[in-house]
Design an enzyme around this catalytic site. Structure first.
Site, PDB file in Angstrom:
ATOM      1  N   CYS A 286      52.580  40.757  46.173  1.00  0.00           N
ATOM      2  CA  CYS A 286      52.648  39.639  46.796  1.00  0.00           C
ATOM      3  C   CYS A 286      53.772  38.469  45.910  1.00  0.00           C
ATOM      4  CB  CYS A 286      51.406  38.834  45.907  1.00  0.00           C
ATOM      5  SG  CYS A 286      50.135  40.212  47.839  1.00  0.00           S
TER       6      CYS A 286
ATOM      7  N   HIS B 133      51.409  31.726  45.524  1.00  0.00           N
ATOM      8  CA  HIS B 133      50.824  32.575  46.377  1.00  0.00           C
ATOM      9  C   HIS B 133      49.613  32.498  47.373  1.00  0.00           C
ATOM     10  CE1 HIS B 133      50.058  36.242  48.493  1.00  0.00           C
ATOM     11  NE2 HIS B 133      49.001  36.647  47.368  1.00  0.00           N
TER      12      HIS B 133
ATOM     13  N   ASN C  90      47.272  35.214  54.099  1.00  0.00           N
ATOM     14  CA  ASN C  90      48.076  36.024  52.801  1.00  0.00           C
ATOM     15  C   ASN C  90      49.155  36.858  52.883  1.00  0.00           C
ATOM     16  OD1 ASN C  90      49.247  37.581  50.627  1.00  0.00           O
ATOM     17  ND2 ASN C  90      46.740  38.407  49.688  1.00  0.00           N
TER      18      ASN C  90
HETATM   19  O1  UT7 Z   1      47.765  38.431  47.319  1.00  0.00           O
HETATM   20  C1  UT7 Z   1      47.033  39.759  46.600  1.00  0.00           C
HETATM   21  C2  UT7 Z   1      46.013  39.706  45.370  1.00  0.00           C
HETATM   22  N1  UT7 Z   1      44.983  39.314  46.209  1.00  0.00           N
HETATM   23  C3  UT7 Z   1      44.017  38.195  46.316  1.00  0.00           C
HETATM   24  O2  UT7 Z   1      44.037  37.656  45.993  1.00  0.00           O
HETATM   25  C4  UT7 Z   1      42.322  38.491  46.673  1.00  0.00           C
HETATM   26  C5  UT7 Z   1      42.034  38.924  45.941  1.00  0.00           C
HETATM   27  N2  UT7 Z   1      39.950  38.443  46.326  1.00  0.00           N
HETATM   28  C6  UT7 Z   1      39.578  37.965  47.004  1.00  0.00           C
HETATM   29  O3  UT7 Z   1      40.127  36.790  47.998  1.00  0.00           O
HETATM   30  C7  UT7 Z   1      38.246  37.876  47.496  1.00  0.00           C
HETATM   31  O4  UT7 Z   1      37.156  38.570  46.539  1.00  0.00           O
HETATM   32  C8  UT7 Z   1      37.682  38.197  48.692  1.00  0.00           C
HETATM   33  C9  UT7 Z   1      38.379  37.235  50.174  1.00  0.00           C
HETATM   34  C10 UT7 Z   1      38.743  39.470  49.358  1.00  0.00           C
HETATM   35  C11 UT7 Z   1      36.435  39.012  48.790  1.00  0.00           C
HETATM   36  O5  UT7 Z   1      35.421  37.462  49.226  1.00  0.00           O
HETATM   37  P1  UT7 Z   1      34.109  38.173  47.808  1.00  0.00           P
HETATM   38  O6  UT7 Z   1      33.709  36.234  47.661  1.00  0.00           O
HETATM   39  O7  UT7 Z   1      34.322  39.065  46.512  1.00  0.00           O
HETATM   40  O8  UT7 Z   1      33.592  39.327  48.855  1.00  0.00           O
HETATM   41  P2  UT7 Z   1      32.567  40.378  47.775  1.00  0.00           P
HETATM   42  O9  UT7 Z   1      33.862  41.745  47.999  1.00  0.00           O
HETATM   43  O10 UT7 Z   1      31.653  40.013  46.937  1.00  0.00           O
HETATM   44  O11 UT7 Z   1      31.654  41.039  49.091  1.00  0.00           O
HETATM   45  C12 UT7 Z   1      30.465  40.131  49.452  1.00  0.00           C
HETATM   46  C13 UT7 Z   1      30.144  40.199  50.531  1.00  0.00           C
HETATM   47  C14 UT7 Z   1      29.602  42.043  50.942  1.00  0.00           C
HETATM   48  O12 UT7 Z   1      28.554  42.510  50.894  1.00  0.00           O
HETATM   49  P3  UT7 Z   1      27.134  43.118  50.598  1.00  0.00           P
HETATM   50  O13 UT7 Z   1      27.855  44.207  49.475  1.00  0.00           O
HETATM   51  O14 UT7 Z   1      26.678  41.455  49.592  1.00  0.00           O
HETATM   52  O15 UT7 Z   1      26.380  42.969  51.252  1.00  0.00           O
HETATM   53  C15 UT7 Z   1      30.695  42.811  51.443  1.00  0.00           C
HETATM   54  O16 UT7 Z   1      30.927  44.197  52.461  1.00  0.00           O
HETATM   55  O17 UT7 Z   1      30.588  40.107  52.198  1.00  0.00           O
HETATM   56  C16 UT7 Z   1      30.949  41.489  52.657  1.00  0.00           C
HETATM   57  N3  UT7 Z   1      32.147  41.702  53.842  1.00  0.00           N
HETATM   58  C17 UT7 Z   1      32.561  40.724  54.513  1.00  0.00           C
HETATM   59  N4  UT7 Z   1      31.418  39.838  55.341  1.00  0.00           N
HETATM   60  C18 UT7 Z   1      32.050  39.665  56.461  1.00  0.00           C
HETATM   61  C19 UT7 Z   1      33.340  41.935  52.771  1.00  0.00           C
HETATM   62  N5  UT7 Z   1      34.364  41.461  53.569  1.00  0.00           N
HETATM   63  C20 UT7 Z   1      33.658  40.465  55.139  1.00  0.00           C
HETATM   64  C21 UT7 Z   1      34.116  39.960  56.577  1.00  0.00           C
HETATM   65  N6  UT7 Z   1      33.267  39.346  57.225  1.00  0.00           N
HETATM   66  N7  UT7 Z   1      35.543  40.273  56.409  1.00  0.00           N
END
Ligand code: UT7
Length: 325
Positions: A115, A252, A282
């Site tokens: 990225c 980005h 992204n």
């Molecule tokens: O470009 C390269 C660099 N990449 C990035 O910068 C990405 C950085 N990370 C992020 O943008 C975020 O961490 C994400 C968007 C990937 C995830 O957001 P988050 O607020 O960190 O969520 P999380 O991973 O803590 O997940 C929260 C909950 C989980 O459920 P439990 O364990 O709390 O029950 C996940 O299983 O949301 C669940 N979850 C989803 N639910 C519905 C994860 N993906 C999804 C989904 N739909 N697509």
């Protein structure tokens, strides 16, 4: 003091025709439009057609950039393509673009920093120009991430999309001050200790397959904001500028929340940030030049504006550039 600057003459971009909305995705994986929008800001992403390759996207963006620059193909010295999704393991996607454009002189190669790739590629091209080795360079960020996604993994497949963006750079003399047009500074960093947080689980030398993207999103998020804010500050400092001098941040586009938190840390209001994450998702190395081209073509970015470009990705890699358009 007169110094050589890499001045941007034009930009271009290309997005595949097919749009995949959150609503459509929620019919194939366990997710909702509401979750995706709240956590990321993404509403939709573009997906390359069967038989449409990264080099095709890159070539379309390049043609637009060359047209805006008013530069003949015969005047180009270098093409650098930033991509993590090349058409082939080798040769480089850049050489395919070179051939597509009908360029028979100069040289072309790919840069791999995921990225952060576009900022890395910009920095590499700028070095060639600033030393006087070359005059004109085409810098492209192009990706088909849809090909390396696990479409059953809701934690990653909702985040990424395909696209390409390009910028034409030309060597011109500047005064050596922050008022010069062109790339005023680039700062690059990497730290291979974080490989396991964002990677592809394959490769020619390990599995003999292309592999699929794997990410521990929460941990990447935590690193992203602090790394981006710090490198943005450094790039401005190296340019002899401050956040008050910045007209537009072109970040980005991984996540709206990361962009917002970083802008706050650097001290730049969201009204001065070019945002495309909702429409494109992204697109990895393509996201900065896609956003840049949108800002240029809709008239927000005008000649003389100071831009701060910043990105972070797998590796980890991260980087920032101060560029006076
Ligand atoms: O470009 C390269 C660099 N990449 C990035 O910068 C990405 C950085 N990370 C992020 O943008 C975020 O961490 C994400 C968007 C990937 C995830 O957001 P988050 O607020 O960190 O969520 P999380 O991973 O803590 O997940 C929260 C909950 C989980 O459920 P439990 O364990 O709390 O029950 C996940 O299983 O949301 C669940 N979850 C989803 N639910 C519905 C994860 N993906 C999804 C989904 N739909 N697509």
């Amino acid at each position: 003091m007169s110094i050589r600057r890499a001045v941007a003459l034009g930009s271009g971009s290309y997005l595949p025709e097919r749009i995949l909305t959150n609503a459509e995705l929620s019919r194939t994986v366990d997710t909702t439009d509401e979750w995706i929008q709240t956590r990321t800001g993404i509403r939709q992403r573009h997906i390359a057609a069967d038989g449409e390759f990264t080099s095709d996207l890159a070539t379309a963006a390049a043609r637009q950039a060359l047209e805006m620059a008013g530069l003949d193909i015969g005047a180009l010295d270098l093409i650098v393509v930033a991509t993590a999704t090349p058409d082939q393991t080798f040769p480089s996607t850049a050489t395919r673009v070179q051939h597509n454009l009908g360029m028979t002189q100069g040289f072309a190669f790919d840069v791999q920093a995921v990225c952060s790739g576009f900022v890395y590629a910009l920095s590499v091209a700028a070095q060639y120009i600033e030393t006087g080795k070359i005059t004109n360079a085409l810098v492209i960020g192009a990706e088909t991430f849809s090909r390396i996604l696990d479409w059953t993994d809701r934690t990653t497949c909702v985040l990424f999309g395909d696209g390409a963006g390009a910028v034409v750079l030309q060597g011109r003399d500047g005064e050596g001050t922050k008022d010069d047009r062109g790339i005023l500074s680039t700062e690059l960093r990497s730290d291979g200790a974080h490989n396991a947080l964002l990677y592809v689980d394959g490769g020619p030398s390990s599995t003999g397959t292309a592999g699929l993207l794997r990410m521990r999103g929460k941990e990447v998020f935590r690193h992203a904001v602090s790394n981006l804010a710090a490198i943005g500050d450094e790039a401005l400092k190296s340019a002899g500028a401050t956040s008050d001098d910045v007209d537009w941040v072109v970040p980005h586009q991984a996540n709206h929340r990361i962009i917002e938190a970083t802008a706050r840390k650097v001290g730049i209001p969201m009204e001065q940030v070019i945002l495309t994450v909702s429409e494109h998702g992204n697109t990895s190395a393509a996201s900065i030049p896609l956003a840049l081209d949108q800002g240029v073509r809709d008239g927000r970015i005008t000649p003389g504006n100071l831009l701060l470009l910043e990105a972070m990705g797998g590796g980890f890699t991260w980087g920032a550039a101060a560029l006076r358009w």
